[in-house]
Design an enzyme around this catalytic site. Structure first.
Site, mmCIF file in Angstrom:
data_model
loop_
_atom_site.group_PDB
_atom_site.id
_atom_site.type_symbol
_atom_site.label_atom_id
_atom_site.label_comp_id
_atom_site.label_asym_id
_atom_site.label_seq_id
_atom_site.Cartn_x
_atom_site.Cartn_y
_atom_site.Cartn_z
ATOM 1 N N THR A 66 -21.756 2.069 7.967
ATOM 2 C CA THR A 66 -21.215 3.143 8.383
ATOM 3 C C THR A 66 -20.899 3.664 9.742
ATOM 4 O O THR A 66 -20.194 4.277 10.119
ATOM 5 C CB THR A 66 -22.068 4.533 7.803
ATOM 6 O OG1 THR A 66 -23.321 4.242 8.188
ATOM 7 C CG2 THR A 66 -21.977 4.419 6.380
ATOM 8 N N ASP A 67 -21.708 2.749 10.817
ATOM 9 C CA ASP A 67 -21.688 3.210 11.963
ATOM 10 C C ASP A 67 -20.380 2.873 12.570
ATOM 11 O O ASP A 67 -19.728 3.705 13.522
ATOM 12 C CB ASP A 67 -22.999 2.566 12.822
ATOM 13 C CG ASP A 67 -23.051 1.072 12.720
ATOM 14 O OD1 ASP A 67 -22.100 0.353 11.766
ATOM 15 O OD2 ASP A 67 -23.480 0.439 13.564
ATOM 16 N N ALA A 126 -33.701 -11.993 11.131
ATOM 17 C CA ALA A 126 -33.951 -11.386 10.028
ATOM 18 C C ALA A 126 -33.383 -10.012 9.773
ATOM 19 O O ALA A 126 -33.385 -9.387 8.536
ATOM 20 C CB ALA A 126 -35.567 -11.002 10.049
ATOM 21 N N ASP A 174 -27.813 -0.051 16.442
ATOM 22 C CA ASP A 174 -28.587 -0.698 16.551
ATOM 23 C C ASP A 174 -29.497 -0.538 18.085
ATOM 24 O O ASP A 174 -30.569 -0.330 18.317
ATOM 25 C CB ASP A 174 -28.244 -2.220 16.511
ATOM 26 C CG ASP A 174 -27.969 -2.741 15.217
ATOM 27 O OD1 ASP A 174 -28.274 -2.002 14.282
ATOM 28 O OD2 ASP A 174 -27.717 -3.820 15.087
#
Length: 387
Positions: A34-35, A124, A173
């Protein structure tokens, strides 16, 4: 920390002021993909991340070393000739941040010797790249006395990933790594950068990250393709709607206007972006009201949307989430870009050991891969931690 400092001195020699910086990894509780669609995300910073031990030099040279990639050795560059080089591997991230600073007209007087150490599981999906970018940004800001605020550093770090590395990521992030707060998640509007801290009160539950151990490379994944599909869908919706992003739409508005999107695949991608944004806002409300069960159900719904509409999960993530659902997780979903990486699970503390054992066995039976499990703490954002 002492071992890291000893290694720094062994590599780069004695003398000068050695300073230490840290930036955390992040996990996104809900609000995936969504960012960059102008929606909301709900990440938190973790208590694992990247440590950078650094010292200024008296010339323009950069010498970079990662404890995690000792076979690569010391990578050398210069502030005057910063270019992306594939063979420089991980070192392109700190180089990219320095490049963005300089292109913004910020004066980096001297080069640096830096030793990096990360304890985020590599590849990851917990944002080791944003972590190394923010550790570098805070380091440059402090060592060069630039007095930039954290939101500016976050924007520079995102720009480095977009323009130097070539990954068209949104800001989540870097924002979570820079702006994290212990014991809290962040509700962030990615279009306006307005944000609100929300206490993460899980009561009798814990957050468990499960790593599929299926490696994925974000830069060469289908990430940019998904972004292009959403941009096409948005452009077609804008032919009749006065909106800036998919995040401006409610589910009802999208359903009434989805016929404007000509391609069926683009339509599915946009459907996820819109519904996930609404789920994220609802999930924060449920969490703030103490309704962990409803919060968990929205996490589950998020995974289904990522699997069926956005198609970024795959067998490993789906098998790991299904095993978690079967074993009674309150909520479980993939987290990160997808195509491998991790799941995030809300698990009752009393069932934790049994959950890890049984989910691990079911996952291995389904995929022939062993999952790794981490019970995570919620930490503070990027900062200097010692000198």
């Amino acid at each position: 920390m002492n071992e890291l400092k000893e290694k720094f001195i062994e590599l780069f020699g004695e003398g000068g002021e050695i300073r230490t910086f840290f930036a955390p990894g992040r996990v996104n509780l809900i609000g995936e993909h969504t960012d960059y669609n102008g929606g909301h995300v709900f990440p938190c910073a973790l208590d694992v991340g990247t440590t950078a031990i650094a010292r200024k030099r008296d010339n323009q040279q950069l010498r970079l070393y990662s404890v995690n990639f000792p076979e690569v050795g010391v990578i050398e560059s210069s502030l005057e000739t910063l270019k992306y080089r594939e063979e420089d591997n991980w070192a392109n991230y700190p180089k990219g941040v320095a490049d963005v600073f300089q292109k913004a007209g910020l004066k980096l007087d001297d080069g640096f010797d830096v030793l990096f150490y990360g304890n985020i599981p590599n590849g990851a999906g917990l944002s080791s790249s944003a972590s190394i970018e923010l550790a570098t940004a805070v380091m440059l800001n402090e060592l060069c006395g630039l007095n930039l605020d954290m939101v500016e550093l976050v924007k520079f770090a995102q720009k480095a990933e977009n323009e130097f590395i070539g990954v068209n990521c949104g800001i989540m992030d870097q924002f979570a790594s820079g702006m994290g707060k212990a014991g809290h998640a962040i509700l962030l509007d990615c279009q306006t950068l307005q944000y609100k801290y929300s206490p993460l009160q899980l009561e009798d539950h814990v957050l468990v990250i499960a790593n599929t151990n299926k490696r994925r490379g974000l830069a060469d994944s289908k990430y940019n393709e998904r972004r292009e599909q959403c941009e096409r869908a948005l452009a077609q919706l804008q032919s009749e709607l006065n909106i800036e992003s998919l995040g401006d739409l409610t589910v009802e508005e999208f359903e009434a206007n989805q016929h404007l999107i000509q391609d069926e695949i683009d339509r599915k991608r946009a459907k996820h972006a819109v519904s996930e944004n609404q789920r994220t806002l609802a999930a924060v409300e449920k969490l703030n009201a103490g309704d962990i069960e409803a919060f968990g159900q929205l996490m589950n719904d998020s995974h289904v949307s990522l699997r069926d509409d956005y198609e970024v999960t795959g067998n490993e993530l789906d098998s790991l989430v299904q095993a978690a659902w079967d074993e009674g997780a309150v909520g479980a979903r993939m987290t990160g870009a997808g195509f491998g990486g991790c799941t995030i699970n809300v698990v009752n503390k009393t069932e934790l050991n049994e959950f890890i054992k049984n989910v691990g066995e079911k996952y291995e039976a389904a995929t022939k891969l062993k999952a790794d499990f981490y019970v995570v703490g919620i930490g503070d954002g990027a900062r200097e931690i010692g000198r």
